[in-house]
Design an enzyme around this catalytic site. Structure first.
Site, short mmCIF file in Angstrom:
data_model
loop_
_atom_site.label_atom_id
_atom_site.label_comp_id
_atom_site.label_asym_id
_atom_site.label_seq_id
_atom_site.Cartn_x
_atom_site.Cartn_y
_atom_site.Cartn_z
N SER A 171 -9.37 10.23 10.09
CA SER A 171 -8.72 9.17 9.30
C SER A 171 -7.39 9.62 8.73
O SER A 171 -6.39 8.89 8.78
CB SER A 171 -9.65 8.69 8.18
N GLU A 201 -6.18 2.38 7.42
CA GLU A 201 -7.50 1.74 7.44
C GLU A 201 -7.39 0.22 7.45
O GLU A 201 -8.32 -0.46 7.91
CB GLU A 201 -8.32 2.20 6.22
N ARG A 230 -15.98 6.08 13.34
CA ARG A 230 -14.91 7.05 13.20
C ARG A 230 -15.47 8.46 13.05
O ARG A 230 -16.40 8.68 12.28
CB ARG A 230 -14.04 6.73 11.99
N HIS A 273 -18.38 3.97 3.47
CA HIS A 273 -17.31 4.96 3.38
C HIS A 273 -15.99 4.50 3.99
O HIS A 273 -14.92 4.78 3.46
CB HIS A 273 -17.77 6.24 4.09
N ARG A 293 -21.41 10.40 12.02
CA ARG A 293 -21.90 9.90 10.74
C ARG A 293 -22.93 8.79 10.87
O ARG A 293 -23.85 8.69 10.05
CB ARG A 293 -20.71 9.43 9.90
N GLY A 319 0.82 -1.21 0.00
CA GLY A 319 0.00 0.00 0.00
C GLY A 319 0.85 1.25 0.00
O GLY A 319 1.79 1.37 0.79
N ALA A 320 0.51 2.20 -0.90
CA ALA A 320 1.30 3.42 -1.04
C ALA A 320 0.49 4.66 -0.73
O ALA A 320 0.76 5.74 -1.25
CB ALA A 320 1.87 3.51 -2.45
N PHE A 326 -16.12 19.62 12.39
CA PHE A 326 -16.56 18.35 11.82
C PHE A 326 -17.44 17.65 12.85
O PHE A 326 -17.44 18.02 14.04
CB PHE A 326 -15.36 17.48 11.44
N HIS A 354 -21.16 6.82 5.12
CA HIS A 354 -21.13 8.29 5.10
C HIS A 354 -22.51 8.79 4.70
O HIS A 354 -23.11 8.30 3.74
CB HIS A 354 -20.09 8.79 4.10
N GLU A 402 -17.99 15.96 4.40
CA GLU A 402 -18.54 16.50 5.64
C GLU A 402 -18.13 17.95 5.84
O GLU A 402 -18.76 18.70 6.60
CB GLU A 402 -18.07 15.65 6.82
N LEU A 432 -18.43 11.09 -3.07
CA LEU A 432 -18.46 11.72 -1.75
C LEU A 432 -18.72 13.22 -1.84
O LEU A 432 -18.06 13.93 -2.61
CB LEU A 432 -17.13 11.48 -1.04
N GLN A 483 -18.49 1.78 8.42
CA GLN A 483 -19.06 3.13 8.44
C GLN A 483 -19.72 3.48 7.12
O GLN A 483 -19.21 3.17 6.04
CB GLN A 483 -17.98 4.16 8.74
N GLY A 509 1.15 3.83 4.46
CA GLY A 509 2.28 3.08 3.94
C GLY A 509 3.49 3.97 3.67
O GLY A 509 4.63 3.61 3.98
#
Length: 566
Positions: free
Chosen positions: A385, A369, A380, A344, A279, A12-13, A119, A235, A248, A245, A233, A17
């Site tokens: 995040s 995640e 969350r 989400h 959420r 994962g990049a 938020f 959203h 928020e 998306l 979760q 990561g």
């Protein structure tokens, strides 16, 4: 089979990561970063609204890190490990200031300080942002910083398939070069899984198509547990009908949710926080409005920005404005944006402690995640995040460095075991008939949305499990039309489906097992939170076609569970 060796392999990049890679490479170790896409196309780029942080001298004078930790714990419905929440809060300002020094251009207040917005679930405004493209800005910053280190090799457009382990320790991973289907055994002293989420399990999701739960499934097949896998979760504001998306940040800037009657309906569900409730609460409120006949035809509600003014919307919420215009034909400066809930984020993940270390397998770490620290618990809070990826990505990288300092080379040879793991992947391109992988995928996504979604109950979850078991049988007869070896995307889609089916079984089983409602896990047949019996983490192992469940206590420091009202 080709083989390469590294001190550390990171799957994962995205931000987690890359942050882990930066720490390990800065300590002088060589690192391979494996990603299905080019790093700056990782899903971290899709995070829009901001990154939460308490910054001394740049926050509300009444705010402090303990309030931030408390908001996180309450937002997570007290399933949060409180030592993780405290670490997140107390490191938040430091990490944001670090990213600013590295080059992230945060929005500013008139006096020059980093700007903030509210938020959901925050006692005080503490979300820092770059318009509504914060994730993209942070990702480019960290990628530039990490790619400049000479000891990090990036393998983009590579597909990580299986973890290779011996009896008690990680030995590396099997990955395919997506250009030609050639498998390579990446030998490693340590592996960090930072592969992101799993939104493609659901019919409606804000996630990228690459989010197919690969890291979770790799861990499950390597006999590693997932923690709290039932917590998914949703959203509340995905654009109708595309599910893109709508951040928020829109509600943080003052946007209001309205039903078909024009009512600001959140007053019924969260009379104090209104549209900035967490959420899970807002998602259930929207679907309740629709179910009770107060939604718009098609099953959505309106997000009203019109009172904010055209200039303000185009400056602070440019991405939301552009998405509504391009994909729904809506001018958000003059009319409401149609929105509905969509999957989400995944609060569950690979079981790790606050250093990212997995207790089942020596040398295995996870971050972002893909991991469950657990800093989010049952739900969350928005803008936590991006912060989690950076704080715990860095903590994980530092823990890997400490692990490598005392590493001893194993004497056993693992190459033959690695070769055996490759053969099963090719079965799908050998079959000429059966069930096309696309048919299985569509049935899975509908099943998860209909029965393992925002509202759950025993009958629905049992129906889901029955259907998942049928799909797992159909998977044995799965085939793809493309038999070539050059960028055979069908081949990798089929492997992703295998990953999704493994994860779906664990999610649905764990959701059926948890007989209470907590955060994003809402049981219509058990509508109350039950701290006496269920204030504990689910620890789930995949054993063939069954799921073994044990438990861990939630780590408490200073906050006792209380009623979660907003």
């Amino acid at each position: 089979m080709e083989k390469v060796s590294y001190d550390v392999v990171i799957v994962g990049a995205g931000l987690a990561g890359l942050m882990a890679a930066h720490e390990v490479a800065s300590a002088g170790y060589n690192v391979a970063v494996i990603s299905k896409v080019f790093p700056t196309r990782s899903h971290s780029a899709a995070a829009e609204g901001g990154i939460a942080a308490y910054i001394q001298g740049n926050s509300d004078p009444n705010d402090n890190p303990d309030y931030m930790a408390y908001d996180t714990i309450k937002g997570g419905d007290y399933l949060v490990d409180q030592d993780a929440a405290e670490l997140l809060a107390y490191k938040s300002g430091e990490i944001v200031m670090l990213l600013e020094r590295w080059g992230t251009l945060f929005n500013r207040q008139p006096d020059g300080r980093v700007a903030v917005r509210y938020f959901g679930g925050q006692t005080y405004p503490r979300t820092r942002f770059v318009g509504d493209k914060t994730g993209m800005a942070l990702l480019h910053t960290v990628y530039e910083r990490t790619s400049g280190l000479g000891s990090v090799d990036f393998y983009f457009e590579w597909f990580a398939w299986e973890l290779v382990r011996d009896e008690n320790r990680i030995r590396g991973i099997i990955a395919f070069d997506m250009r030609n289907m050639v498998p390579v055994f990446f030998k490693a002293k340590a592996v960090v899984i930072a592969s992101g989420g799993m939104g493609m399990l659901y019919r409606h999701s804000t996630n990228s198509y690459i989010n197919t739960g690969d890291g979770y499934a790799m861990a499950l097949r390597a006999r590693v547990a997932l923690k709290d896998p039932e917590f998914v979760q949703f959203h509340p504001t995905a654009l109708y009908p595309s599910d893109i998306l709508i951040s928020e940040a829109a509600r943080g800037e003052g946007a209001v949710l309205r039903n078909v009657k024009g009512e600001r309906f959140m007053a019924r569900y969260a009379p104090k926080k209104l549209d900035l409730a967490p959420r899970d609460i807002v998602s259930r409120a929207i679907l309740t409005e629709v179910k009770e006949g107060r939604g718009f035809p098609g099953g959505y509600v309106g997000l009203d920005l019109t009172h904010l003014g055209e200039d303000y919307i185009k400056e602070r919420l440019a991405l939301a404005y552009e998405a509504a215009k391009s994909f729904a034909g809506i001018d958000a400066t003059k009319e409401m944006i149609p929105v509905r809930p969509a999957q989400h984020y995944y609060m569950g993940g690979i079981d790790v402690d606050i250093t990212g270390r997995n207790p089942d397998l020596i040398g295995l770490f996870a971050a972002g995640e893909a991991a469950c620290v657990s800093v989010h618990g049952a739900n969350r809070l928005g803008s936590n995040s991006l912060l989690e990826t950076l704080v715990f990505g860095r903590e994980t990288g530092r823990a890997v460095v400490e692990f490598l300092k005392s590493y001893t080379e194993p004497s056993s040879d693992i190459d033959k075991e690695a070769e055996k793991m490759i053969d099963s992947a090719y079965e799908v391109v050998k079959s000429e008939s059966g069930v096309h992988f696309g048919e299985i995928l569509e049935r899975l996504r509908d099943t998860m949305w209909d029965y393992v979604g925002v509202f759950r109950d025993e009958n629905g979850l049992k129906t889901a499990l029955s259907e998942i078991m049928k799909l797992r049988e159909d998977m044995k007869k799965m085939y793809v039309l493309d038999k070539s070896k050059v960028y055979n995307t069908e081949f990798y889609n089929a492997l992703e489906l295998k990953n999704m089916l493994d994860l779906a079984l664990v999610i649905a089983t764990s959701a059926l097992n948890r007989k209470e409602s907590r955060g994003a896990h809402y049981r219509l047949d058990y509508p109350e939170r039950d701290d006496q019996n269920w204030l504990k983490h689910t620890i789930a192992y995949l054993r063939g076609n069954s799921v073994e469940i044990t438990y861990k206590p939630v780590k408490m420091t200073k906050w006792k569970p209380e009623a979660r009202v907003y």
